[in-house]
Motif scaffolding. Structure first.
Motif, PDB file in Angstrom:
ATOM      1  N   ALA A   4       0.839  -1.208   0.000  1.00  0.00           N
ATOM      2  CA  ALA A   4       0.000   0.000   0.000  1.00  0.00           C
ATOM      3  C   ALA A   4       0.872   1.256   0.000  1.00  0.00           C
ATOM      4  O   ALA A   4       0.592   2.226  -0.728  1.00  0.00           O
ATOM      5  N   GLN A   5       1.936   1.252   0.798  1.00  0.00           N
ATOM      6  CA  GLN A   5       2.837   2.403   0.823  1.00  0.00           C
ATOM      7  C   GLN A   5       3.514   2.576  -0.529  1.00  0.00           C
ATOM      8  O   GLN A   5       3.665   3.700  -1.023  1.00  0.00           O
ATOM      9  N   ARG A  11       2.120   6.650  -6.923  1.00  0.00           N
ATOM     10  CA  ARG A  11       1.087   7.546  -7.443  1.00  0.00           C
ATOM     11  C   ARG A  11       1.481   9.009  -7.199  1.00  0.00           C
ATOM     12  O   ARG A  11       1.366   9.853  -8.093  1.00  0.00           O
ATOM     13  N   ALA A  12       1.976   9.316  -5.993  1.00  0.00           N
ATOM     14  CA  ALA A  12       2.367  10.690  -5.672  1.00  0.00           C
ATOM     15  C   ALA A  12       3.533  11.149  -6.538  1.00  0.00           C
ATOM     16  O   ALA A  12       3.557  12.296  -7.006  1.00  0.00           O
ATOM     17  N   LEU A  13       4.493  10.283  -6.794  1.00  0.00           N
ATOM     18  CA  LEU A  13       5.641  10.664  -7.624  1.00  0.00           C
ATOM     19  C   LEU A  13       5.245  10.835  -9.096  1.00  0.00           C
ATOM     20  O   LEU A  13       5.764  11.728  -9.787  1.00  0.00           O
ATOM     21  N   ARG A  14       4.338   9.988  -9.570  1.00  0.00           N
ATOM     22  CA  ARG A  14       3.864  10.160 -10.951  1.00  0.00           C
ATOM     23  C   ARG A  14       3.143  11.498 -11.104  1.00  0.00           C
ATOM     24  O   ARG A  14       3.303  12.200 -12.106  1.00  0.00           O
ATOM     25  N   LEU A  15       2.335  11.867 -10.086  1.00  0.00           N
ATOM     26  CA  LEU A  15       1.627  13.145 -10.114  1.00  0.00           C
ATOM     27  C   LEU A  15       2.632  14.305 -10.128  1.00  0.00           C
ATOM     28  O   LEU A  15       2.442  15.287 -10.865  1.00  0.00           O
ATOM     29  N   LEU A  16       3.712  14.186  -9.350  1.00  0.00           N
ATOM     30  CA  LEU A  16       4.745  15.224  -9.365  1.00  0.00           C
ATOM     31  C   LEU A  16       5.416  15.313 -10.732  1.00  0.00           C
ATOM     32  O   LEU A  16       5.754  16.411 -11.196  1.00  0.00           O
ATOM     33  N   GLY A  17       5.606  14.160 -11.386  1.00  0.00           N
ATOM     34  CA  GLY A  17       6.177  14.172 -12.736  1.00  0.00           C
ATOM     35  C   GLY A  17       5.282  14.900 -13.712  1.00  0.00           C
ATOM     36  O   GLY A  17       5.752  15.658 -14.565  1.00  0.00           O
ATOM     37  N   GLU A  18       3.968  14.689 -13.583  1.00  0.00           N
ATOM     38  CA  GLU A  18       3.026  15.409 -14.453  1.00  0.00           C
ATOM     39  C   GLU A  18       3.088  16.910 -14.181  1.00  0.00           C
ATOM     40  O   GLU A  18       3.031  17.720 -15.109  1.00  0.00           O
ATOM     41  N   ALA A  47       8.667   9.501   4.082  1.00  0.00           N
ATOM     42  CA  ALA A  47       9.142   9.444   5.464  1.00  0.00           C
ATOM     43  C   ALA A  47       8.471   8.310   6.224  1.00  0.00           C
ATOM     44  O   ALA A  47       9.098   7.661   7.068  1.00  0.00           O
ATOM     45  N   ASP A  48       7.196   8.051   5.938  1.00  0.00           N
ATOM     46  CA  ASP A  48       6.490   6.952   6.610  1.00  0.00           C
ATOM     47  C   ASP A  48       6.984   5.587   6.162  1.00  0.00           C
ATOM     48  O   ASP A  48       6.957   4.621   6.927  1.00  0.00           O
ATOM     49  N   SER A  49       7.429   5.485   4.918  1.00  0.00           N
ATOM     50  CA  SER A  49       7.824   4.174   4.402  1.00  0.00           C
ATOM     51  C   SER A  49       9.282   3.825   4.691  1.00  0.00           C
ATOM     52  O   SER A  49       9.654   2.666   4.651  1.00  0.00           O
ATOM     53  N   VAL A  50      10.115   4.820   5.011  1.00  0.00           N
ATOM     54  CA  VAL A  50      11.527   4.549   5.320  1.00  0.00           C
ATOM     55  C   VAL A  50      11.613   4.072   6.769  1.00  0.00           C
ATOM     56  O   VAL A  50      11.156   4.749   7.682  1.00  0.00           O
ATOM     57  N   THR A  51      12.184   2.875   6.965  1.00  0.00           N
ATOM     58  CA  THR A  51      12.268   2.313   8.312  1.00  0.00           C
ATOM     59  C   THR A  51      13.695   2.254   8.837  1.00  0.00           C
ATOM     60  O   THR A  51      13.903   2.319  10.033  1.00  0.00           O
ATOM     61  N   GLY A  52      14.671   2.128   7.970  1.00  0.00           N
ATOM     62  CA  GLY A  52      16.055   1.976   8.413  1.00  0.00           C
ATOM     63  C   GLY A  52      16.719   3.312   8.680  1.00  0.00           C
ATOM     64  O   GLY A  52      16.186   4.388   8.386  1.00  0.00           O
ATOM     65  N   ALA A  53      17.916   3.227   9.257  1.00  0.00           N
ATOM     66  CA  ALA A  53      18.705   4.419   9.542  1.00  0.00           C
ATOM     67  C   ALA A  53      19.357   4.926   8.254  1.00  0.00           C
ATOM     68  O   ALA A  53      19.496   4.190   7.278  1.00  0.00           O
TER      69      ALA A  53
END
Length: 189
Positions: A4-5, A11-18, A47-53
């Motif tokens: 889901a993430q 989707r958000a990155l594709r929208l930014l590309g447009e 930021a929500d999807s990044v889990t590691g340091a």
């Protein structure tokens, strides 16, 4: 990152590309605020999807390993391996075992083991057992002087001894008489 993430971020990155393709010199401010909001949304999803340091090195094998500022990828572990390889090139290849040689022991040979070191251990009797009362000494005379100073001190123990450590332990000298002291009041009655 779960599915889901991953989908939402894509989707958000594709929208930014447009948005990027539609930008021109006369793009109105309302459209730029839209781009800004979509960019913030994409950053929040990321930021929500990044889990590691955050990686400390550029090494794919040890991204969070120790850092060596002089290494090309900042990785101390890989740089140590590369330095060892360069040393072997410079010093020549290490001696390869001959097929007729006996199989080496996993415990090594006598020359591989460090030589035993002799030390003198000052110990005191605490009423229950002998315990180390000072730093192990390399010089016997120094250890005896230390124990003499301890015996003259204001809080001297009941007994002291000097133990010689050289591969094995050997009690050299005992001062005083160690008496076992029961730590329970009234002798466990």
């Amino acid at each position: 990152m779960n599915h889901a993430q991953l989908t939402a971020l894509g989707r958000a990155l594709r929208l930014l590309g447009e948005h990027g393709e539609a930008l021109t010199g006369d793009t109105p401010d309302t459209r730029l605020h839209e781009v800004k909001a979509d960019l913030k949304r994409a950053l929040d999803l990321l930021a929500d999807s990044v889990t590691g340091a955050v990686p400390t090195t550029r090494c794919p094998e040890h991204p969070n390993g120790p850092v060596d500022e002089n290494a090309q990828d900042l990785c101390l572990l890989c740089e140590t391996r590369r330095r060892a390889a360069r040393r072997s090139e410079y010093n020549g290849p290490s001696a390869q075992p001959h097929p007729s040689d006996p199989t080496p022991s996993r415990y090594g040979v006598r020359e591989d083991r460090p030589q035993p070191q002799q030390r003198w251990l000052p110990e005191l009797w605490n009423g229950q057992a002998w315990q180390l009362c000072g730093t192990p000494r390399r010089d016997r005379h120094e250890a005896e002087l230390y124990l003499a100073a301890q015996r003259r001190g204001p809080r001297a123990a009941m007994a002291y001894r000097l133990v010689h450590e050289f591969t094995d332990y050997e009690v050299l000298r005992v001062w005083g008489t160690p008496v076992r002291v029961d730590i329970e009041p009234l002798g466990n009655l």
